[in-house]
Scaffold this motif. Structure first.
Motif, PDB file in Angstrom:
ATOM      1  N   UNK A 111       0.854  -1.181   0.000  1.00 15.98           N
ATOM      2  CA  UNK A 111       0.000   0.000   0.000  1.00 15.98           C
ATOM      3  C   UNK A 111       0.891   1.233   0.000  1.00 15.98           C
ATOM      4  N   UNK A 112       0.648   2.176  -0.908  1.00 11.17           N
ATOM      5  CA  UNK A 112       1.416   3.409  -1.010  1.00 11.17           C
ATOM      6  C   UNK A 112       0.729   4.479  -0.171  1.00 11.17           C
ATOM      7  N   UNK A 113       1.445   5.052   0.807  1.00 10.75           N
ATOM      8  CA  UNK A 113       0.855   6.016   1.734  1.00 10.75           C
ATOM      9  C   UNK A 113       1.681   7.305   1.752  1.00 10.75           C
ATOM     10  N   UNK A 114       1.188   8.409   1.159  1.00  7.12           N
ATOM     11  CA  UNK A 114       1.902   9.681   1.289  1.00  7.12           C
ATOM     12  C   UNK A 114       1.820  10.164   2.737  1.00  7.12           C
ATOM     13  N   UNK A 115       2.916  10.752   3.242  1.00  9.73           N
ATOM     14  CA  UNK A 115       2.947  11.179   4.640  1.00  9.73           C
ATOM     15  C   UNK A 115       3.191  12.667   4.841  1.00  9.73           C
ATOM     16  N   UNK A 116       4.144  13.255   4.084  1.00 12.93           N
ATOM     17  CA  UNK A 116       4.498  14.651   4.349  1.00 12.93           C
ATOM     18  C   UNK A 116       5.006  15.313   3.071  1.00 12.93           C
ATOM     19  N   UNK A 117       4.523  16.529   2.816  1.00 13.35           N
ATOM     20  CA  UNK A 117       4.931  17.315   1.649  1.00 13.35           C
ATOM     21  C   UNK A 117       5.402  18.678   2.137  1.00 13.35           C
ATOM     22  N   UNK A 118       6.556  19.122   1.618  1.00 15.88           N
ATOM     23  CA  UNK A 118       7.070  20.441   1.954  1.00 15.88           C
ATOM     24  C   UNK A 118       7.769  21.017   0.725  1.00 15.88           C
ATOM     25  N   UNK A 119       7.629  22.337   0.520  1.00 19.83           N
ATOM     26  CA  UNK A 119       8.357  23.006  -0.565  1.00 19.83           C
ATOM     27  C   UNK A 119       8.832  24.357  -0.034  1.00 19.83           C
ATOM     28  N   UNK A 120       9.976  24.813  -0.585  1.00 21.70           N
ATOM     29  CA  UNK A 120      10.597  26.020  -0.052  1.00 21.70           C
ATOM     30  C   UNK A 120      11.554  26.618  -1.084  1.00 21.70           C
ATOM     31  N   UNK A 121      11.787  27.950  -1.021  1.00 21.77           N
ATOM     32  CA  UNK A 121      12.733  28.564  -1.937  1.00 21.77           C
ATOM     33  C   UNK A 121      14.162  28.217  -1.528  1.00 21.77           C
ATOM     34  N   UNK A 122      15.041  28.105  -2.540  1.00 20.10           N
ATOM     35  CA  UNK A 122      16.456  27.793  -2.312  1.00 20.10           C
ATOM     36  C   UNK A 122      17.268  28.480  -3.406  1.00 20.10           C
ATOM     37  N   UNK A 123      17.873  29.636  -3.091  1.00 20.84           N
ATOM     38  CA  UNK A 123      18.592  30.469  -4.075  1.00 20.84           C
ATOM     39  C   UNK A 123      17.653  30.810  -5.239  1.00 20.84           C
ATOM     40  N   UNK A 124      18.052  30.484  -6.484  1.00 20.77           N
ATOM     41  CA  UNK A 124      17.185  30.776  -7.637  1.00 20.77           C
ATOM     42  C   UNK A 124      16.320  29.572  -8.014  1.00 20.77           C
ATOM     43  N   UNK A 125      16.136  28.663  -7.112  1.00 21.91           N
ATOM     44  CA  UNK A 125      15.324  27.481  -7.382  1.00 21.91           C
ATOM     45  C   UNK A 125      14.221  27.368  -6.339  1.00 21.91           C
ATOM     46  N   UNK A 126      13.315  26.477  -6.629  1.00 20.57           N
ATOM     47  CA  UNK A 126      12.358  26.062  -5.616  1.00 20.57           C
ATOM     48  C   UNK A 126      12.608  24.578  -5.400  1.00 20.57           C
ATOM     49  N   UNK A 127      12.578  24.158  -4.158  1.00 26.38           N
ATOM     50  CA  UNK A 127      12.848  22.762  -3.821  1.00 26.38           C
ATOM     51  C   UNK A 127      11.661  22.195  -3.060  1.00 26.38           C
ATOM     52  N   UNK A 128      11.417  20.908  -3.244  1.00 32.00           N
ATOM     53  CA  UNK A 128      10.332  20.244  -2.537  1.00 32.00           C
ATOM     54  C   UNK A 128      10.701  18.832  -2.173  1.00 32.00           C
ATOM     55  N   UNK A 129      10.000  18.321  -1.174  1.00 32.80           N
ATOM     56  CA  UNK A 129      10.253  16.955  -0.727  1.00 32.80           C
ATOM     57  C   UNK A 129       8.932  16.312  -0.316  1.00 32.80           C
ATOM     58  N   UNK A 130       8.757  15.080  -0.759  1.00 29.78           N
ATOM     59  CA  UNK A 130       7.573  14.298  -0.425  1.00 29.78           C
ATOM     60  C   UNK A 130       8.031  13.020   0.257  1.00 29.78           C
ATOM     61  N   UNK A 131       7.550  12.802   1.463  1.00 34.92           N
ATOM     62  CA  UNK A 131       7.874  11.586   2.204  1.00 34.92           C
ATOM     63  C   UNK A 131       6.682  10.639   2.126  1.00 34.92           C
ATOM     64  N   UNK A 132       6.965   9.378   1.785  1.00 38.39           N
ATOM     65  CA  UNK A 132       5.920   8.369   1.609  1.00 38.39           C
ATOM     66  C   UNK A 132       6.311   7.088   2.332  1.00 38.39           C
ATOM     67  N   UNK A 133       5.325   6.241   2.551  1.00 42.45           N
ATOM     68  CA  UNK A 133       5.569   4.911   3.099  1.00 42.45           C
ATOM     69  C   UNK A 133       5.010   3.870   2.136  1.00 42.45           C
ATOM     70  N   UNK A 134       5.720   2.794   2.019  1.00 45.67           N
ATOM     71  CA  UNK A 134       5.207   1.604   1.345  1.00 45.67           C
ATOM     72  C   UNK A 134       4.909   0.615   2.459  1.00 45.67           C
ATOM     73  N   UNK A 135       3.628   0.386   2.734  1.00 47.07           N
ATOM     74  CA  UNK A 135       3.235  -0.543   3.779  1.00 47.07           C
ATOM     75  C   UNK A 135       3.113  -1.933   3.181  1.00 47.07           C
ATOM     76  N   UNK A 136       3.734  -2.920   3.804  1.00 46.12           N
ATOM     77  CA  UNK A 136       3.830  -4.271   3.241  1.00 46.12           C
ATOM     78  C   UNK A 136       3.326  -5.302   4.243  1.00 46.12           C
ATOM     79  N   UNK A 137       2.597  -6.288   3.715  1.00 44.28           N
ATOM     80  CA  UNK A 137       2.212  -7.466   4.513  1.00 44.28           C
ATOM     81  C   UNK A 137       2.792  -8.651   3.764  1.00 44.28           C
ATOM     82  N   UNK A 138       3.551  -9.500   4.484  1.00 43.62           N
ATOM     83  CA  UNK A 138       4.233 -10.621   3.833  1.00 43.62           C
ATOM     84  C   UNK A 138       4.289 -11.816   4.775  1.00 43.62           C
ATOM     85  N   UNK A 139       4.525 -12.964   4.176  1.00 41.72           N
ATOM     86  CA  UNK A 139       4.689 -14.215   4.936  1.00 41.72           C
ATOM     87  C   UNK A 139       6.135 -14.626   4.964  1.00 41.72           C
ATOM     88  N   UNK A 140       6.529 -15.234   6.055  1.00 41.03           N
ATOM     89  CA  UNK A 140       7.875 -15.793   6.196  1.00 41.03           C
ATOM     90  C   UNK A 140       7.792 -17.293   6.320  1.00 41.03           C
TER      91      UNK A 140
END
Length: 140
Positions: A111-140
């Motif tokens: 299951x793909x789960x977005x968790x946190x999004x942030x964007x901010x100016x950085x010199x002459x650019x704009x930068x952003x970051x998206x943190x996500x989780x991949x939730x997994x159920x598996x057998x051993x």
């Protein structure tokens, strides 16, 4: 220690590297080098949420693998960067929909789960970051 986490991290990294949405992005297993490219994805932290016996010979584990997507765009706005992050995340999500087991027989669900999004100016650019989780159920 028996777990599917390491195989899942490797498969997730390999899947992300093959996606057209991430073409031109540095995709790494773990944190990128000290000076990462301006566009990168790393497959990182693993957190085990549960592990229980499913039968007397096998266990079922539930864990999450963190994925962090980062980009910088020169002359862009916060909205431009966030749209690019969304496009990249959709690529990863669609890759998981197409192959939810990541080619690992013991993986039951992802299951793909977005968790946190942030964007901010950085010199002459704009930068952003998206943190996500991949939730997994598996057998051993």
């Amino acid at each position: 220690m028996a777990t599917n986490a390491f195989a899942v991290k490797t498969a997730l990294r390999d899947m992300a590297k093959s996606l057209p949405e991430l073409s031109g992005y540095q995709v790494t297993y773990g944190f990128p080098v000290r000076s990462p490219q301006k566009r990168w994805v790393f497959i990182g932290e693993v957190v085990w949420e549960d592990s229980q016996w499913a039968t007397n010979r096998s266990r079922e584990e539930v864990f999450s693998v963190a994925a962090v997507i980062n980009c910088q765009i020169s002359g862009a706005t916060s909205e431009d960067v966030e749209r690019e992050l969304q496009r990249m995340a959709e690529g990863i999500e669609n890759g998981l929909k197409a192959n939810p087991s990541l080619g690992i027989d013991t993986v039951a669900t992802t299951d793909f789960v977005p968790k946190k999004l942030v964007s901010f100016p950085s010199d002459q650019t704009y930068e952003g970051q998206l943190e996500c989780l991949l939730r997994v159920k598996a057998r051993l």
